[in-house]
Design a protein around this motif. Structure first.
Motif, short mmCIF file in Angstrom:
data_model
loop_
_atom_site.label_atom_id
_atom_site.label_comp_id
_atom_site.label_asym_id
_atom_site.label_seq_id
_atom_site.Cartn_x
_atom_site.Cartn_y
_atom_site.Cartn_z
N GLU A 65 69.30 -31.16 -35.65
CA GLU A 65 68.33 -31.49 -34.60
C GLU A 65 68.99 -31.36 -33.25
O GLU A 65 70.12 -31.82 -33.06
CB GLU A 65 67.81 -32.91 -34.77
CG GLU A 65 66.85 -33.09 -35.91
CD GLU A 65 66.22 -34.48 -35.93
OE1 GLU A 65 66.18 -35.17 -34.88
OE2 GLU A 65 65.77 -34.87 -37.02
N VAL A 66 68.29 -30.71 -32.32
CA VAL A 66 68.76 -30.60 -30.94
C VAL A 66 67.60 -30.96 -30.02
O VAL A 66 66.44 -30.97 -30.44
CB VAL A 66 69.31 -29.19 -30.62
CG1 VAL A 66 70.49 -28.85 -31.51
CG2 VAL A 66 68.24 -28.13 -30.71
N LYS A 67 67.91 -31.22 -28.77
CA LYS A 67 66.89 -31.55 -27.79
C LYS A 67 66.55 -30.33 -26.95
O LYS A 67 67.44 -29.52 -26.63
CB LYS A 67 67.38 -32.66 -26.87
CG LYS A 67 67.61 -33.97 -27.57
CD LYS A 67 68.15 -35.00 -26.61
CE LYS A 67 68.47 -36.28 -27.35
NZ LYS A 67 69.17 -37.24 -26.51
N ALA A 68 65.27 -30.19 -26.61
CA ALA A 68 64.86 -29.12 -25.70
C ALA A 68 65.65 -29.29 -24.39
O ALA A 68 65.83 -30.40 -23.90
CB ALA A 68 63.37 -29.20 -25.44
N GLY A 69 66.16 -28.19 -23.86
CA GLY A 69 66.96 -28.21 -22.65
C GLY A 69 68.45 -28.31 -22.91
O GLY A 69 69.25 -28.16 -22.00
N GLU A 70 68.83 -28.52 -24.15
CA GLU A 70 70.23 -28.71 -24.52
C GLU A 70 70.93 -27.37 -24.76
O GLU A 70 70.35 -26.45 -25.31
CB GLU A 70 70.27 -29.56 -25.79
CG GLU A 70 71.58 -30.20 -26.10
CD GLU A 70 71.48 -31.20 -27.24
OE1 GLU A 70 72.31 -32.12 -27.24
OE2 GLU A 70 70.63 -31.06 -28.14
N THR A 71 72.19 -27.29 -24.34
CA THR A 71 73.04 -26.15 -24.66
C THR A 71 74.06 -26.64 -25.69
O THR A 71 74.76 -27.62 -25.45
CB THR A 71 73.76 -25.60 -23.42
OG1 THR A 71 72.76 -25.15 -22.49
CG2 THR A 71 74.67 -24.44 -23.77
N VAL A 72 74.09 -25.95 -26.83
CA VAL A 72 74.90 -26.39 -27.96
C VAL A 72 75.92 -25.32 -28.33
O VAL A 72 75.60 -24.14 -28.40
CB VAL A 72 74.00 -26.68 -29.19
CG1 VAL A 72 74.83 -27.03 -30.42
CG2 VAL A 72 73.01 -27.79 -28.88
N ARG A 73 77.14 -25.77 -28.55
CA ARG A 73 78.16 -24.90 -29.12
C ARG A 73 78.21 -25.22 -30.61
O ARG A 73 78.45 -26.35 -31.01
CB ARG A 73 79.54 -25.18 -28.53
CG ARG A 73 80.65 -24.38 -29.26
CD ARG A 73 82.05 -24.73 -28.77
NE ARG A 73 82.21 -24.31 -27.40
CZ ARG A 73 82.43 -25.13 -26.37
NH1 ARG A 73 82.52 -26.43 -26.56
NH2 ARG A 73 82.58 -24.66 -25.14
N PHE A 74 77.92 -24.21 -31.43
CA PHE A 74 78.07 -24.36 -32.88
C PHE A 74 79.48 -23.90 -33.21
O PHE A 74 79.82 -22.73 -33.05
CB PHE A 74 77.04 -23.52 -33.64
CG PHE A 74 75.63 -23.99 -33.44
CD1 PHE A 74 75.15 -25.08 -34.15
CD2 PHE A 74 74.79 -23.36 -32.54
CE1 PHE A 74 73.85 -25.53 -33.97
CE2 PHE A 74 73.49 -23.79 -32.35
CZ PHE A 74 73.02 -24.87 -33.07
N ARG A 75 80.33 -24.82 -33.64
CA ARG A 75 81.69 -24.49 -34.05
C ARG A 75 81.63 -24.30 -35.57
O ARG A 75 81.48 -25.26 -36.31
CB ARG A 75 82.64 -25.61 -33.66
CG ARG A 75 84.02 -25.38 -34.17
CD ARG A 75 85.16 -25.39 -33.17
NE ARG A 75 84.94 -24.80 -31.89
CZ ARG A 75 85.34 -25.37 -30.75
NH1 ARG A 75 85.94 -26.54 -30.75
NH2 ARG A 75 85.15 -24.77 -29.60
N VAL A 76 81.69 -23.05 -36.00
CA VAL A 76 81.46 -22.68 -37.39
C VAL A 76 82.79 -22.39 -38.07
O VAL A 76 83.62 -21.65 -37.54
CB VAL A 76 80.54 -21.44 -37.47
CG1 VAL A 76 80.18 -21.12 -38.91
CG2 VAL A 76 79.26 -21.66 -36.65
N ARG A 77 82.97 -22.98 -39.27
CA ARG A 77 84.23 -22.82 -40.02
C ARG A 77 83.92 -22.34 -41.43
O ARG A 77 83.02 -22.88 -42.09
CB ARG A 77 84.95 -24.17 -40.05
CG ARG A 77 86.35 -24.11 -40.60
CD ARG A 77 87.01 -25.49 -40.60
NE ARG A 77 86.33 -26.38 -41.53
CZ ARG A 77 85.65 -27.46 -41.19
NH1 ARG A 77 85.54 -27.82 -39.93
NH2 ARG A 77 85.07 -28.21 -42.10
N ASN A 78 84.64 -21.34 -41.89
CA ASN A 78 84.50 -20.85 -43.26
C ASN A 78 85.54 -21.55 -44.13
O ASN A 78 86.72 -21.23 -44.08
CB ASN A 78 84.68 -19.34 -43.32
CG ASN A 78 84.47 -18.79 -44.72
OD1 ASN A 78 84.34 -19.53 -45.69
ND2 ASN A 78 84.46 -17.47 -44.83
N ASP A 79 85.07 -22.51 -44.94
CA ASP A 79 85.95 -23.25 -45.83
C ASP A 79 86.06 -22.60 -47.21
O ASP A 79 86.72 -23.14 -48.09
CB ASP A 79 85.45 -24.69 -46.00
CG ASP A 79 85.61 -25.49 -44.72
OD1 ASP A 79 86.57 -25.23 -43.97
OD2 ASP A 79 84.78 -26.38 -44.48
#
Length: 160
Positions: free
Chosen positions: A69-83
């Motif tokens: 869930e994110v908020k409208a107006g929000e800038t999000v960094r998705f830090r993605v890791r391959n485990d």
């Protein structure tokens, strides 16, 4: 990591309605930006990040978390890791777009994305996707490597 560029038409189809910005992929900095617009999310080059969300992928063909869930107006960094031990990727779009693209990926064995709305990672690697969510919507993400989406490797992003 083996990569083939996407067909220009496919690239335009996918990004025509779902742009994003991949800042880092497989440990190398990339600075991609698309000129295509989307009413719910858009690429951003210099926006301040409101928060970072950790996402892991593994060989169980799952994302953790699978619901974000994110908020409208929000800038999000998705830090993605391959485990996992296999290559995996996180591609953001609508479910219809992701399923259509996954169908095309079946014929492109070994291809990993290097696109603004995706981060493709070999085992043990980490990368970032930066997204600005402008208004309420539901988006999806999936691994489009042949067979991975079909095995359940998908999730959703609810913008409130």
């Amino acid at each position: 990591m083996y990569r083939k560029p996407l067909n220009g038409l496919l690239f335009s189809f996918l990004l025509g309605s779902v742009p994003a910005l991949a800042l880092a992929n497989a440990g190398h900095a990339h600075d991609h930006q698309t000129s295509h617009g989307h009413e719910h999310a858009s690429p951003t080059r210099h926006a301040a990040v409101d928060r970072t969300i950790q996402v892991s992928m593994d060989d169980r063909m799952r994302f953790e978390p699978a619901y974000i869930e994110v908020k409208a107006g929000e800038t999000v960094r998705f830090r993605v890791r391959n485990d996992g031990q296999l290559p995996h990727e996180m591609v953001i779009g609508t479910l219809d777009e992701l399923q259509a693209h996954a169908e095309q990926m079946r014929d492109m064995s070994g291809m990993l994305h290097d696109e603004p709305n995706a981060v493709a990672l070999d085992a043990g690697q980490q990368g970032d996707l930066l997204w600005h969510f402008s208004q309420p919507a539901t988006l999806d993400f999936a691994c489009l490597i042949a067979g991975h989406l079909e095995a359940g490797m998908k999730g959703s992003i609810e913008v409130r």
